[in-house]
Design a protein around this motif. Structure first.
Motif, PDB file in Angstrom:
ATOM      1  N   THR A 314       0.827  -1.203   0.000  1.00  0.00           N
ATOM      2  CA  THR A 314       0.000   0.000   0.000  1.00  0.00           C
ATOM      3  C   THR A 314       0.869   1.263   0.000  1.00  0.00           C
ATOM      4  O   THR A 314       0.355   2.376   0.094  1.00  0.00           O
ATOM      5  CB  THR A 314      -0.921   0.030   1.237  1.00  0.00           C
ATOM      6  OG1 THR A 314      -0.125  -0.075   2.423  1.00  0.00           O
ATOM      7  CG2 THR A 314      -1.910  -1.122   1.189  1.00  0.00           C
ATOM      8  N   ARG A 316       3.097   3.842  -1.948  1.00  0.00           N
ATOM      9  CA  ARG A 316       3.234   4.333  -3.326  1.00  0.00           C
ATOM     10  C   ARG A 316       4.642   4.128  -3.835  1.00  0.00           C
ATOM     11  O   ARG A 316       4.847   3.616  -4.938  1.00  0.00           O
ATOM     12  CB  ARG A 316       2.855   5.811  -3.373  1.00  0.00           C
ATOM     13  CG  ARG A 316       3.042   6.476  -4.743  1.00  0.00           C
ATOM     14  CD  ARG A 316       2.034   5.981  -5.740  1.00  0.00           C
ATOM     15  NE  ARG A 316       2.150   6.676  -7.015  1.00  0.00           N
ATOM     16  CZ  ARG A 316       1.413   6.387  -8.090  1.00  0.00           C
ATOM     17  NH1 ARG A 316       0.506   5.417  -8.014  1.00  0.00           N
ATOM     18  NH2 ARG A 316       1.549   7.073  -9.199  1.00  0.00           N
ATOM     19  N   PHE A 360      -3.997   1.067 -10.608  1.00  0.00           N
ATOM     20  CA  PHE A 360      -5.029   0.655  -9.652  1.00  0.00           C
ATOM     21  C   PHE A 360      -4.354   0.010  -8.438  1.00  0.00           C
ATOM     22  O   PHE A 360      -4.446  -1.197  -8.216  1.00  0.00           O
ATOM     23  CB  PHE A 360      -6.011  -0.314 -10.321  1.00  0.00           C
ATOM     24  CG  PHE A 360      -6.706   0.302 -11.508  1.00  0.00           C
ATOM     25  CD1 PHE A 360      -7.871   1.042 -11.336  1.00  0.00           C
ATOM     26  CD2 PHE A 360      -6.170   0.193 -12.779  1.00  0.00           C
ATOM     27  CE1 PHE A 360      -8.500   1.635 -12.414  1.00  0.00           C
ATOM     28  CE2 PHE A 360      -6.784   0.784 -13.868  1.00  0.00           C
ATOM     29  CZ  PHE A 360      -7.954   1.519 -13.687  1.00  0.00           C
ATOM     30  N   ASP A 364      -5.716   1.942  -3.022  1.00  0.00           N
ATOM     31  CA  ASP A 364      -6.877   2.697  -3.512  1.00  0.00           C
ATOM     32  C   ASP A 364      -8.119   1.822  -3.643  1.00  0.00           C
ATOM     33  O   ASP A 364      -9.058   2.175  -4.367  1.00  0.00           O
ATOM     34  CB  ASP A 364      -6.556   3.335  -4.864  1.00  0.00           C
ATOM     35  CG  ASP A 364      -5.572   4.489  -4.742  1.00  0.00           C
ATOM     36  OD1 ASP A 364      -5.193   4.825  -3.601  1.00  0.00           O
ATOM     37  OD2 ASP A 364      -5.156   5.025  -5.780  1.00  0.00           O
ATOM     38  N   TYR A 366      -7.968  -1.641  -4.463  1.00  0.00           N
ATOM     39  CA  TYR A 366      -7.772  -2.742  -5.412  1.00  0.00           C
ATOM     40  C   TYR A 366      -6.821  -3.793  -4.847  1.00  0.00           C
ATOM     41  O   TYR A 366      -6.045  -4.414  -5.570  1.00  0.00           O
ATOM     42  CB  TYR A 366      -7.245  -2.202  -6.746  1.00  0.00           C
ATOM     43  CG  TYR A 366      -8.215  -1.258  -7.420  1.00  0.00           C
ATOM     44  CD1 TYR A 366      -9.226  -1.739  -8.243  1.00  0.00           C
ATOM     45  CD2 TYR A 366      -8.136   0.122  -7.205  1.00  0.00           C
ATOM     46  CE1 TYR A 366     -10.127  -0.871  -8.841  1.00  0.00           C
ATOM     47  CE2 TYR A 366      -9.031   0.999  -7.798  1.00  0.00           C
ATOM     48  CZ  TYR A 366     -10.015   0.492  -8.627  1.00  0.00           C
ATOM     49  OH  TYR A 366     -10.911   1.360  -9.215  1.00  0.00           O
TER      50      TYR A 366
END
Length: 608
Positions: A314, A316, A360, A364, A366
C-alpha cells in the motif's frame, strides 16, 4: 556481428562436417559463448520493427481508435484506461493465435516461410494433437474442416471484440465515475472463451500457440467479473505467472539457461561480459558464479518477491520501485532475443505491471482483500494454482506452459537422429506448408554445408542446457552408428511440422511421432528420437525415452540431474550415468542396440 553479415562459426565448412559429432558440438558451443546464434543484426532489426510497428503501434491504434480513449500518441490519456488494457490483451491473443508473435521467424527456426500458425491451423489435413485421449469427439490426428472453422471463428470473434466500441458498465462507473469509454462488451467475449476451450480440446497446439493458459483466464475475468473484482483477479493472474515462473527456477536447471541466453543477446557491450557467465572459457563452459547470481538473484528472487510485494503493498514508492523492477526485468529478457522470441509477451507484461499496480494500486481499493467475496478470491486463486501445482508434481500430465515454467530450463526436450537420407522423408508429409529447415535455408541460397552447420548450432545450444547432456548421453549409448546420422534439435524440427513450438517437448512426444509415421512410413531405425520429461519438483532425476518411429518406445530410463549439470556440453568424460528401466527385446529393437557398461549394463542384466 555486422548488420547484414552474421558471425558464422570459424570452421572450414568443407571438412568440419567430417569431424566426430562431439568435436563439432564443442566447436559450436564455444562459438555460441561469444556470439550466440551469430545472426546478423538485420534479423534482430526485423523483430524490433515487427514489435514496434505491428504490435505496439498497431495494438495501441486499434485499442484507442475503437474505444474513444484518445489519439494513440497521447500515452498519458490512455495508459490507465481499462478498455485499452482489455483490448491490448485481446490484440496480443490475436497475434499469438495467427502466429505473428511468439515462435515467429528465423530465431524460432522458421526461415521460409517465417510464419507458422495460421498457415498450418487454417489448412485441413495438417497434424492435430489432442491434449487428452479420453475427451469425446477428439479422436484422430488430422485437422478437419471443422477444426479450421473453429480456429477461424476464434480469430474472427477476437477481432470483433477488438474493433467494436465499448459499452457502459455500472461497476466501472461506480469505481471511476468520470470514465466515458466503458469496457469491452462481455457478450463479445463468450464466443472466444468457448472457442478457446473447444479448439483447445481438439488441438493443444492451437491452444498453447494462442497462450490460452494465460489469456483464457483473463478473458473469463473480463466477461464475468465486475470491474474491481476483474482488476484484482487480473493481479492474481499475473502474480501467479510471475511467481510460478520463479518457483520453476528452483533447482539446478536455470543456472544453465542464463549463460547461453546472455550469449545470444546482440545488445551486450563486449564478449567479455558473455564470457564472464562461464567458469573458465574455453576449457570449462559450465555456469560461473555470476551466472548463478543472475539466475537466482536477478531471476528467481525478482520473480517471486517483487510480485508478492506488488500484490500487497500500500506504499506508493514501494509499488513504483516494484513496477520499475518488473519492467526492467521484462525489457532485459526482450533484449536477449531468446529462441522462442516471446517479445510481445514481455512487452505486454511490462505494460500490465504499470497498468495494474500503478493505475489501480492496492491502497486505492484494489487489494486482494477488496474483492467482493472471500470465496470468490479463494476459487480464483485455486483455479490459477491448479495446473502449476499439478504440473510441477506430475510434469508428464501438464504442458510446461500451464505449469508456468517459462524459460526455467526444466523442459521436456528431445533430439532426433536420422539415418542417412531419412530426414528428407519428412518433406513428403502431406498438406505441410513448410519444408525441413535445412531445405528452407537452401531455398534462401545457403550452400549445403553452411546450411547444415547452421542447423547444428541448435544442437550445440541444446548441449549447453542440463537436459542436453543427458539427451546426448542417451544418443551416444544407444546408437553405435551415431556418427553416420543427422542429429536435429526437436524443438526446431517440430516448428516445421505443426507450425509452433515454445520449448514444449509435449508437442513432439510419441503422439507427434506416431502421427508423422502413419503418413510417412519410416523403416525401423531410420528415425530415432531421444526424449526426456521435465524434472518433477520433488525428484532428483529426469525420465527419458528412446522412440523408434517405426517401433514405438524401445527404451525407458532416467538420469540424475546432478550428473547432467556437472558435465561439459561435449561430454569429454563420456556419457553421464544412465539407469535403464525398460528395454524392448534386442531382436525387436536391434536398430537401437548399443553397448552398455557399468550401471547401464547391470540394469539390462537385471531386466534380462
Amino acid at each position: 556481428m555486422g548488420f547484414k553479415t552474421g558471425d558464422f562459426p570459424p570452421v572450414e565448412p568443407e571438412t568440419f562436417l567430417d569431424k566426430p559429432l562431439f568435436e563439432r558440438t564443442k566447436a559450436l558451443a564455444l562459438h555460441w559463448v561469444e556470439y550466440g546464434f551469430g545472426s546478423p543484426k538485420m534479423i534482430h532489426t526485423v523483430y524490433v520493427v515487427k514489435l514496434l510497428v505491428l504490435y505496439v503501434v498497431g495494438g495501441v491504434l486499434a485499442a484507442t481508435a475503437t474505444s474513444g480513449a484518445g489519439p494513440f500518441w497521447d500515452v498519458a490519456g490512455w495508459w490507465n484506461e481499462p478498455i485499452v488494457y482489455q483490448k491490448l490483451v485481446l490484440w496480443t491473443v490475436l497475434l499469438e493465435a495467427v502466429g505473428l508473435a511468439g515462435s515467429w521467424g528465423p530465431l524460432a527456426g522458421k526461415f521460409k516461410p517465417m510464419t507458422g500458425g495460421i498457415l498450418f491451423w487454417a489448412r485441413p489435413g495438417t497434424i492435430r494433437l489432442r491434449p487428452w485421449k479420453r475427451v469425446p469427439f477428439t479422436a484422430g490426428d488430422t485437422r478437419a474442416v471443422g477444426d479450421v472453422l473453429l480456429y477461424l471463428a476464434f480469430l474472427a470473434t477476437v477481432l470483433a471484440a477488438i474493433v467494436i466500441p465499448g459499452v457502459h458498465s455500472d461497476s466501472l462507473s461506480a469505481a471511476l465515475p468520470d470514465n466515458t469509454t466503458g469496457l469491452v462488451d462481455p457478450a463479445l467475449l463468450y464466443a472466444p472463451i468457448a472457442l478457446y476451450v473447444l479448439g483447445g480440446l481438439r488441438d493443444k497446439t492451437v491452444f498453447l500457440g494462442a497462450r490460452g493458459e494465460q489469456y483464457l483466464p483473463a478473458l473469463v475475468f473480463f466477461a464475468f467479473l465486475p470491474f474491481v473484482d476483474m482488476v484484482i483477479a487480473a493481479k492474481l493472474l499475473i502474480v501467479c505467472v510471475w511467481v510460478g515462473a520463479g518457483v520453476s527456477k528452483f533447482g539446478r536447471h536455470f543456472t544453465n539457461v542464463v549463460p547461453p541466453m546472455v550469449s545470444n543477446s546482440p545488445s551486450l557491450p563486449g564478449r567479455w561480459v558473455k564470457r564472464a557467465h562461464y567458469r573458465g572459457f574455453p576449457e570449462d563452459i559450465r555456469p560461473s558464479a555470476l551466472a548463478g547470481f543472475m539466475a537466482h538473484a536477478g531471476g528467481t528472487t525478482v520473480e517471486i518477491v517483487t510480485p508478492l510485494v506488488l500484490l500487497f503493498s500500500t506504499s506508493r514508492w514501494l509499488t513504483v520501485a516494484g513496477v520499475v523492477l518488473m519492467v526492467v526485468f521484462h525489457l532485459f529478457i526482450t533484449s536477449t532475443f531468446p529462441l522462442a522470441v516471446p517479445l510481445e509477451w514481455n512487452v505486454l507484461f511490462g505494460y500490465l505491471a504499470v497498468f495494474l499496480f500503478l493505475g489501480f494500486p492496492a491502497g486505492d481499493g484494489y487489494g486482494v482483500t477488496d474483492m467482493s467475496s472471500l470465496w470468490l478470491t479463494a476459487v480464483i486463486a485455486a483455479g490459477l494454482l491448479f495446473f502449476p501445482v499439478l504440473g510441477n508434481l506430475r510434469p508428464d500430465l501438464v504442458s510446461f506452459l500451464p505449469s508456468m515454467r517459462q524459460y526455467a530450463g526444466n523442459w521436456a526436450s528431445a533430439l532426433w537422429a536420422f539415418a542417412p537420407g531419412a530426414e528428407t522423408k519428412l518433406n513428403s508429409l502431406p498438406h505441410r506448408p513448410a519444408r525441413n529447415q535445412i531445405d528452407q535455408l537452401a531455398a534462401l541460397g545457403y550452400e549445403p554445408a553452411i546450411a547444415e552447420i547452421t542447423m547444428q548450432q541448435t544442437i550445440a545450444w541444446r548441449s549447453m542446457h542440463s537436459q542436453g547432456r543427458g539427451l546426448f548421453s542417451v544418443l551416444a549409448r544407444s546408437l553405435p552408428d551415431l556418427e553416420s546420422r543427422t542429429v536435429r534439435e526437436a524443438e526446431f524440427g517440430c516448428n516445421s511440422l505443426i507450425g509452433f513450438n515454445f520449448g514444449d517437448g509435449h508437442l513432439h512426444d510419441e503422439d507427434l511421432i506416431r502421427a508423422v509415421q502413419t503418413r510417412v512410413g519410416f523403416a525401423p531405425g531410420e528415425w530415432i528420437v531421444v526424449w526426456v520429461e521435465s524434472q518433477a519438483i520433488h525428484s532428483k532425476v529426469q525420465h527419458y525415452k528412446v522412440i523408434d518411429a517405426a517401433l514405438g518406445v524401445v527404451e525407458r530410463g532416467h538420469w540424475r540431474v546432478a550428473d547432467a549439470v556437472e558435465a561439459q556440453p561435449w561430454l569429454p568424460d563420456g556419457p553421464i550415468p544412465l539407469t535403464v528401466t525398460f528395454r524392448r527385446d534386442r531382436h525387436d529393437a536391434s536398430t537401437v542396440a548399443g553397448h552398455r557398461d557399468g550401471q547401464d549394463g547391470a540394469a539390462l542384466d537385471t531386466l534380462a
